[in-house]
Design a protein around this motif. Structure first.
Motif, mmCIF file in Angstrom:
data_model
loop_
_atom_site.group_PDB
_atom_site.id
_atom_site.type_symbol
_atom_site.label_atom_id
_atom_site.label_comp_id
_atom_site.label_asym_id
_atom_site.label_seq_id
_atom_site.Cartn_x
_atom_site.Cartn_y
_atom_site.Cartn_z
ATOM 1 N N GLY B 71 45.419 45.792 46.748
ATOM 2 C CA GLY B 71 44.050 45.832 46.225
ATOM 3 C C GLY B 71 43.488 44.476 45.864
ATOM 4 N N LEU B 72 44.321 43.614 45.319
ATOM 5 C CA LEU B 72 43.825 42.315 44.862
ATOM 6 C C LEU B 72 43.296 41.448 46.011
ATOM 7 C CD1 LEU B 72 43.663 40.929 42.048
ATOM 8 C CD2 LEU B 72 45.680 39.660 42.731
ATOM 9 N N PRO B 73 44.097 41.255 47.078
ATOM 10 C CA PRO B 73 43.568 40.457 48.189
ATOM 11 C C PRO B 73 42.330 41.089 48.819
ATOM 12 C CG PRO B 73 45.926 40.846 48.464
ATOM 13 C CD PRO B 73 45.486 41.680 47.305
ATOM 14 N N LEU B 74 42.327 42.409 48.917
ATOM 15 C CA LEU B 74 41.189 43.111 49.499
ATOM 16 C C LEU B 74 39.937 42.883 48.658
ATOM 17 C CD1 LEU B 74 41.682 44.735 52.050
ATOM 18 C CD2 LEU B 74 41.450 46.822 50.711
ATOM 19 N N VAL B 134 37.783 44.037 41.246
ATOM 20 C CA VAL B 134 37.958 42.633 41.613
ATOM 21 C C VAL B 134 36.748 42.147 42.418
ATOM 22 C CG1 VAL B 134 39.325 41.032 43.002
ATOM 23 C CG2 VAL B 134 40.467 42.683 41.521
ATOM 24 N N ARG B 135 36.299 42.980 43.328
ATOM 25 C CA ARG B 135 35.137 42.588 44.119
ATOM 26 C C ARG B 135 33.915 42.339 43.224
ATOM 27 N NH1 ARG B 135 31.365 46.398 47.696
ATOM 28 N NH2 ARG B 135 30.992 47.117 45.569
ATOM 29 N N ASP B 136 33.642 43.288 42.327
ATOM 30 C CA ASP B 136 32.466 43.125 41.465
ATOM 31 C C ASP B 136 32.639 41.941 40.519
ATOM 32 O OD1 ASP B 136 31.470 45.269 42.746
ATOM 33 O OD2 ASP B 136 31.733 46.696 41.099
ATOM 34 N N LEU B 169 40.099 38.500 36.613
ATOM 35 C CA LEU B 169 41.232 39.030 35.851
ATOM 36 C C LEU B 169 40.851 40.069 34.784
ATOM 37 C CD1 LEU B 169 44.241 38.702 35.973
ATOM 38 C CD2 LEU B 169 44.119 36.949 34.214
ATOM 39 N N PRO B 170 39.851 39.796 33.939
ATOM 40 C CA PRO B 170 39.526 40.801 32.907
ATOM 41 C C PRO B 170 39.118 42.145 33.516
ATOM 42 C CG PRO B 170 38.383 38.728 32.467
ATOM 43 C CD PRO B 170 39.015 38.592 33.808
ATOM 44 N N LYS B 171 38.295 42.101 34.572
ATOM 45 C CA LYS B 171 37.849 43.359 35.183
ATOM 46 C C LYS B 171 39.016 44.053 35.873
ATOM 47 C CE LYS B 171 32.993 42.818 35.440
ATOM 48 N NZ LYS B 171 32.414 41.482 35.591
ATOM 49 N N PHE B 172 39.880 43.247 36.457
ATOM 50 C CA PHE B 172 41.066 43.774 37.124
ATOM 51 C C PHE B 172 41.954 44.515 36.128
ATOM 52 C CE2 PHE B 172 45.552 42.448 38.001
ATOM 53 C CZ PHE B 172 45.804 43.343 39.027
#
Ligand SMILES: Nc1ncnc2c1ncn2[C@@H]1O[C@H](COP(=O)(O)OP(=O)(O)O)[C@@H](O)[C@H]1O
Ligand SMILES: [Mg+2]
Lengths: 254, 246
Positions: B71-74, B134-136, B169-172
């Motif tokens: 999910g993170l790289p995506l 992460v995208r947002d 990071l915080p949103k993640f």
């Protein structure tokens, strides 16, 4: 030295093309300053971004010390509107950031950063985060970040416009002091006629609408001691306003 | 920190008292007194429950790890490169609203009834939240943040570590926290079949054996697993994002 030759910048999207800057030619000599003044939307930020190498394709030439602009080769200090500090880095790390990216050996020498912080009156604030600082202090951090790099050129987009009038004049003096010390060729964007007169050896007026230069003025008042309080400063301000007004009226008519 | 623990302790005492009062009023075996449950838990935790809790933790951990790795790289790709978002956003939006639990029969056919299907289930629940968060997070970074770095010739690696990672990071972390609650419920459900291990299995098995004390012990342990995971996330967030709390 910054040489801009017949620069034209066009933004292209799927549907339309928009020419923000058209046939701009100007030269800033080694260690000179140039104020860029013009109405909102006339392309000041675009011009600055092109010189900073942030716009991948444009027509014409931008050369820094005789070589085409290239962020990897040259050291370009760029201060965006609202300073561009990283909220998740401390003051110290924000200042060190430029050197870190340039992999500058001076980074290993903590005294460089300490020295710049001292010059800008930032001692004791190194561990704070940007949002724990006043606007003037954030501005100082942004200045520290660019000057710590000893950049080849310095570009500032409306650097002092978010500050109150008193702090703004104070920061203008801080800037002048640093600029004298480092002798960096500088272009800065401003809304304020007085700021252009105080900080710009050369004042370039961008015209509304067409995105090209309408006037270049060699500023006789630059570097004069205590000029801000003098009658000729006031008179020159009026004259400059007159020129700008006339230019914008012409732009509206056409 | 000490103060915080004190409040947690008081809350636990309060809930136990509520539990005790209800069990006294109802006075049926289906709601045993918390004292009996505590006694039972102390008796059987090491003997029976520990192994089940480890299985559950392992499944959650594996699903979470997988969700982060994918999910993170995506999310970074979609947030930073407009073109990647154009291609991937429809895919994400079409699959996001599918209730993942409804896919369980298919997953069990594809991955078997064992650990893999349970882990993939948890992965599916968490990964979408991570991608979107992460995208947002990256999209909300003002353009000005990049300019001073670009003008110094920053590489993508620089941009990632200096800007993209700390900004998202915080949103993640918030996304993981929200998704984890769902993941724990779903884990319970998936553990009720196709396995002899896991807190879901233990609780349902105790229920079928009409051993309410063991069933409650299992529920308490499962709640503790949740508490431990959430506290861990809180601690990580406080460490990694402390600039936010200034
Ligand atoms: N990325 C972009 N894409 C398309 N048009 C843009 C972009 N950036 C700026 N423009 C347009 O170019 C013109 C000049 O913008 P800008 O250089 O920001 O003006 P200024 O800084 O003088 O206010 C504006 O009309 C703006 O709408
Ligand atoms: Mg602008």
């Amino acid at each position: 030295m910054i040489e801009i030759n017949d620069l034209t910048v066009t933004y292209k999207s799927d549907k339309e093309q928009y020419t923000a800057i058209k046939n701009v030619t100007m030269t800033i000599p080694d260690g000179g300053t140039c104020a860029l003044i013009g109405p909102s939307g006339c392309g000041k930020s675009t011009l600055l971004k092109a010189v900073a190498g942030l716009i991948p394709s444009f027509e014409g030439n931008v050369e820094i010390n005789g070589a085409p602009v290239n962020p990897k080769e040259q050291t370009i200090g760029f201060m965006p509107q609202n300073y561009g500090l990283l909220p998740w880095r401390t003051v110290y790390d924000n200042i060190a950031l430029g050197m870190k990216i340039k992999k500058s050996p001076a980074l290993l020498d903590k005294n460089t950063i300490k020295g710049v912080m001292h010059q800008l009156g930032l001692e004791g604030l190194g561990h704070r985060y940007p949002k724990e600082l006043s606007g003037g202090q954030q501005q100082r951090v942004a200045l520290a970040r660019v000057f710590a790099l000893k950049p080849d050129i310095l570009l500032m987009d409306e650097p002092f416009s978010a500050l109150d009038a008193i702090t703004r004049e104070e920061m203008q003096d801080v800037f002048l002091k640093l600029w004298r010390k480092f002798e960096v060729s500088t272009i800065f964007v401003t809304h304020y006629v007085e700021e252009a007169l105080y900080l710009g050896q050369k004042i370039v007026i961008l015209s509304a609408g067409s995105g090209s230069i309408s006037n270049v003025i060699d500023n006789p008042l630059f570097g004069v001691e205590n000029v801000r309080g003098q009658e000729k400063f006031f008179q020159m301000g009026l004259k400059l306003r007159e020129i700008i007004k006339k230019d914008w009226e012409q732009a509206w008519e056409s | 920190m000490g103060k915080l623990i004190k409040w947690y302790f008081l809350a636990a005492v309060f809930l136990s008292v509520v539990w005790l009062v209800i069990s006294e009023i109802v006075s049926l075996p289906i709601i045993p007194s918390p004292f009996l449950v505590a006694e039972n838990l102390a008796d059987i935790f090491m003997k029976y429950i520990a192994i089940h809790s480890l299985y559950s933790l392992m499944r959650i951990g594996a699903g979470l790890l997988l969700a982060i790795v994918v999910g993170l790289p995506l999310g970074v790709l979609m947030g930073y490169f407009a073109r990647a978002d154009k291609v991937l956003a429809p895919l994400v939006y079409l699959t996001y609203p599918i209730p993942k639990i409804a896919l369980l029969p298919i997953l069990m056919l594809l991955f078997g009834v064992g650990d893999s299907s349970k882990i993939v289930m948890i992965f599916l629940i968490i990964v979408f939240q991570v991608v979107v968060a992460v995208r947002d997070g990256i999209r909300s970074i003002p353009k000005e943040t990049y300019y001073p770095l670009y003008s110094l010739g920053a590489s993508f690696t620089d941009i990632f570590w200096e800007v993209l990672w700390p900004a998202s990071l915080p949103k993640f972390i918030t996304a993981v926290r929200v998704a984890l609650a769902t993941a724990i419920s779903v884990l319970f459900f998936t553990e009720t079949f196709g396995t002899q291990y896991g807190m879901g299995y233990f609780i349902m098995d105790a229920w079928l054996r009409v051993n309410y004390l063991e069933m409650y012990s299992g529920i308490v342990v499962l709640s503790f697993i949740g508490l431990i995971l959430f506290s861990a996330i809180d601690i990580i967030e406080k460490q990694a994002c402390h600039w936010q709390y200034k």
